[in-house]
Design a protein around this motif. Sequence first.
Motif, PDB file in Angstrom:
ATOM      1  N   UNK A 155       0.836  -1.205   0.000  1.00  0.00           N
ATOM      2  CA  UNK A 155       0.000   0.000   0.000  1.00  0.00           C
ATOM      3  C   UNK A 155       0.873   1.259   0.000  1.00  0.00           C
ATOM      4  N   UNK A 156       1.956   1.228   0.755  1.00  0.00           N
ATOM      5  CA  UNK A 156       2.882   2.362   0.816  1.00  0.00           C
ATOM      6  C   UNK A 156       3.456   2.662  -0.565  1.00  0.00           C
ATOM      7  N   UNK A 157       3.953   1.636  -1.254  1.00  0.00           N
ATOM      8  CA  UNK A 157       4.554   1.843  -2.570  1.00  0.00           C
ATOM      9  C   UNK A 157       3.520   2.294  -3.598  1.00  0.00           C
ATOM     10  N   UNK A 158       2.320   1.790  -3.491  1.00  0.00           N
ATOM     11  CA  UNK A 158       1.256   2.224  -4.403  1.00  0.00           C
ATOM     12  C   UNK A 158       0.933   3.697  -4.156  1.00  0.00           C
ATOM     13  N   UNK A 159       0.857   4.107  -2.895  1.00  0.00           N
ATOM     14  CA  UNK A 159       0.614   5.524  -2.576  1.00  0.00           C
ATOM     15  C   UNK A 159       1.694   6.429  -3.154  1.00  0.00           C
ATOM     16  N   UNK A 160       2.920   5.912  -3.223  1.00  0.00           N
ATOM     17  CA  UNK A 160       4.033   6.705  -3.742  1.00  0.00           C
ATOM     18  C   UNK A 160       4.089   6.721  -5.268  1.00  0.00           C
ATOM     19  N   UNK A 161       3.281   5.876  -5.907  1.00  0.00           N
ATOM     20  CA  UNK A 161       3.220   5.922  -7.365  1.00  0.00           C
ATOM     21  C   UNK A 161       3.550   4.644  -8.096  1.00  0.00           C
ATOM     22  N   UNK A 162       3.918   3.574  -7.412  1.00  0.00           N
ATOM     23  CA  UNK A 162       4.181   2.320  -8.109  1.00  0.00           C
ATOM     24  C   UNK A 162       2.854   1.738  -8.577  1.00  0.00           C
ATOM     25  N   UNK A 163       2.785   1.392  -9.846  1.00  0.00           N
ATOM     26  CA  UNK A 163       1.526   0.903 -10.400  1.00  0.00           C
ATOM     27  C   UNK A 163       1.662  -0.468 -11.033  1.00  0.00           C
TER      28      UNK A 163
END
Length: 174
Positions: A155-163
Amino acid sequence: MLLSDFWAQQQFSYLVTYSFQRGPKLIALKKQLQQELVTARYMRRAAIQRQIDELKRPSLTLTKGLGPVHSTATAVARLAAGSVEAQQLSYELQISTKQEWYAMCTPIYRDALAFYNEANELISILNIYFHCCFMCTDQLEAVEADMATYDILRAFLIRLGCTDNYLCVREQSG
């Protein structure tokens, strides 16, 4: 080593999240090398073919030791140590390990947190493989975490922009 212990050891100025061994950068590099192979002179072909073969074999981690990052690596986000995001992650990673997980596959790391000091020197790396829930340091030391921690990191990485889909999908057992 537990993830909370690993995190507590980090004395960093900022961290960078990386995605590697997948995505448009990998596809473009493979395509470029294939095109070079077609037009290369005889003596250059073996070297190009070795590069192509290396891309087919997944690299173990983001770097070899604390050397340069993998040729397919893309920096997703940079966070100062004192940023709200980094402080929140620090808090969330203090979860104690309740449900241990034993990876039953060979990890192919595709995400990493790279820690840098104020002189912009890479000082530590946490390599993450979400598919089998496995992590290791730049020294290849296994890092243990609760299953819930992988969901927090995802969730953290997705919030930062990893898609990337590899990040978002985890096979469920049973």
